[in-house]
Write a protein that holds these residues in place. Structure first.
Motif, short mmCIF file in Angstrom:
data_model
loop_
_atom_site.label_atom_id
_atom_site.label_comp_id
_atom_site.label_asym_id
_atom_site.label_seq_id
_atom_site.Cartn_x
_atom_site.Cartn_y
_atom_site.Cartn_z
N ALA A 1 5.04 18.70 3.64
CA ALA A 1 4.24 19.17 2.51
C ALA A 1 4.49 18.31 1.27
O ALA A 1 3.54 17.97 0.54
CB ALA A 1 4.56 20.64 2.21
N LYS A 2 5.73 17.94 1.05
CA LYS A 2 6.06 17.10 -0.11
C LYS A 2 5.45 15.70 0.05
O LYS A 2 4.91 15.13 -0.91
CB LYS A 2 7.57 17.03 -0.30
CG LYS A 2 8.14 18.34 -0.78
CD LYS A 2 9.65 18.36 -0.69
CE LYS A 2 10.23 19.68 -1.17
NZ LYS A 2 9.85 20.84 -0.37
N LEU A 3 5.53 15.15 1.25
CA LEU A 3 4.94 13.83 1.47
C LEU A 3 3.42 13.86 1.41
O LEU A 3 2.80 12.94 0.87
CB LEU A 3 5.42 13.27 2.81
CG LEU A 3 6.92 12.99 2.90
CD1 LEU A 3 7.30 12.52 4.30
CD2 LEU A 3 7.36 11.99 1.85
N ASP A 4 2.82 14.93 1.92
CA ASP A 4 1.36 15.08 1.82
C ASP A 4 0.93 15.16 0.36
O ASP A 4 -0.07 14.55 -0.04
CB ASP A 4 0.88 16.34 2.57
CG ASP A 4 0.96 16.20 4.08
OD1 ASP A 4 1.13 15.07 4.59
OD2 ASP A 4 0.88 17.25 4.76
N ALA A 5 1.68 15.92 -0.44
CA ALA A 5 1.36 16.05 -1.87
C ALA A 5 1.53 14.72 -2.58
O ALA A 5 0.72 14.36 -3.46
CB ALA A 5 2.23 17.13 -2.51
N ALA A 6 2.57 13.97 -2.23
CA ALA A 6 2.77 12.65 -2.84
C ALA A 6 1.62 11.72 -2.49
O ALA A 6 1.09 11.01 -3.36
CB ALA A 6 4.10 12.06 -2.38
N ASP B 1 0.87 -1.18 0.00
CA ASP B 1 0.00 0.00 0.00
C ASP B 1 0.91 1.23 0.00
O ASP B 1 1.56 1.53 1.01
CB ASP B 1 -0.89 -0.04 1.24
CG ASP B 1 -1.80 1.17 1.37
OD1 ASP B 1 -1.61 2.18 0.66
OD2 ASP B 1 -2.71 1.10 2.23
N LEU B 2 0.98 1.92 -1.14
CA LEU B 2 1.88 3.06 -1.27
C LEU B 2 1.56 4.17 -0.27
O LEU B 2 2.46 4.79 0.27
CB LEU B 2 1.86 3.59 -2.70
CG LEU B 2 2.46 2.65 -3.75
CD1 LEU B 2 2.20 3.18 -5.15
CD2 LEU B 2 3.95 2.46 -3.52
N SER B 3 0.28 4.41 -0.02
CA SER B 3 -0.10 5.45 0.95
C SER B 3 0.41 5.08 2.34
O SER B 3 0.88 5.95 3.08
CB SER B 3 -1.61 5.64 0.98
OG SER B 3 -2.05 6.26 -0.20
N ALA B 4 0.33 3.81 2.68
CA ALA B 4 0.82 3.36 3.98
C ALA B 4 2.34 3.52 4.06
O ALA B 4 2.87 3.87 5.12
CB ALA B 4 0.42 1.91 4.23
N LEU B 5 3.04 3.30 2.96
CA LEU B 5 4.49 3.51 2.95
C LEU B 5 4.84 4.98 3.16
O LEU B 5 5.79 5.30 3.87
CB LEU B 5 5.10 3.00 1.64
CG LEU B 5 5.14 1.50 1.44
CD1 LEU B 5 5.72 1.17 0.06
CD2 LEU B 5 5.94 0.81 2.53
N ASP C 1 2.93 7.09 4.78
CA ASP C 1 2.63 7.34 6.20
C ASP C 1 3.78 6.86 7.09
O ASP C 1 4.14 7.52 8.06
CB ASP C 1 1.35 6.61 6.61
CG ASP C 1 0.09 7.26 6.07
OD1 ASP C 1 0.14 8.45 5.69
OD2 ASP C 1 -0.94 6.56 6.01
N ARG C 2 4.36 5.73 6.76
CA ARG C 2 5.49 5.20 7.54
C ARG C 2 6.68 6.14 7.44
O ARG C 2 7.38 6.40 8.42
CB ARG C 2 5.85 3.80 7.02
CG ARG C 2 7.11 3.23 7.60
CD ARG C 2 6.93 2.77 9.03
NE ARG C 2 8.16 2.12 9.47
CZ ARG C 2 8.67 2.25 10.67
NH1 ARG C 2 8.05 2.95 11.59
NH2 ARG C 2 9.79 1.67 11.00
N LEU C 3 6.90 6.70 6.25
CA LEU C 3 8.00 7.66 6.06
C LEU C 3 7.76 8.92 6.89
O LEU C 3 8.69 9.44 7.52
CB LEU C 3 8.15 7.99 4.57
CG LEU C 3 9.31 8.85 4.16
CD1 LEU C 3 10.65 8.29 4.62
CD2 LEU C 3 9.32 9.01 2.64
#
Length: 111
Positions: A54-59, A19-23, A25-27
Motif C-alpha cells: 500500500a505504501k509503495l502503491d501510494a508512492a 524512471d522513479l516509477s520503474a524503481l 516497481d523493482r522494489l
C-alpha cells in the motif's frame, strides 16, 4: 562436484535516465521475491506484505502526479515499517535489501 546452485537477489545496472516509477516497481518485485524466499515470515506476514504494498502503491501514484514530496513521505513510511518489523517478521537480508533500495529512491525524489 563442488558447484552449487541457488537464487540470489542483487543490484541491477541503472539506466542513464532514471524512471522513479520503474524503481518502485523493482522494489515491489524485490519485496515479493523476498517473501517467496521466506525472508518475510511468521503469523501476520501476509498483512505486512499488503501494508508495504500500500505504501509503495501510494508512492508510485504520487510520482505519477509529480508529487515527489508526498512520494518521499510514503517511501519514508515504508522504511519506518521495515525498521519496526526487523527481526519480527523481516530477516536482515530483506530488511537491508529493501531499506537500501527505498533510501535510494528517496534520494532521487529529493534531487
Amino acid at each position: 562436484n563442488n558447484s552449487t546452485s541457488g537464487f540470489t537477489l542483487g543490484p541491477d545496472p541503472l539506466p542513464v535516465v532514471i524512471d522513479l516509477s520503474a524503481l518502485v516497481d523493482r522494489l515491489v518485485s524485490l519485496k515479493h521475491q523476498s517473501a517467496s524466499l521466506g525472508w518475510i515470515y511468521g503469523p501476520g506476514s501476509e498483512g505486512l506484505v499488503k501494508s508495504l504494498d500500500a505504501k509503495l502503491d501510494a508512492a508510485k501514484a504520487a510520482i505519477a502526479r509529480d508529487q515527489n514530496n508526498t512520494a518521499s513521505n510514503q517511501m519514508n513510511a515504508f522504511i519506518n515499517e521495515l525498521q519496526a518489523q526487523r527481526g519480527k517478521k523481516l530477516n536482515d537480508n530483506v530488511f537491508f535489501l529493501l531499506k537500501v533500495n527505498a533510501e535510494f529512491i528517496v534520494g532521487k525524489l529529493g534531487s
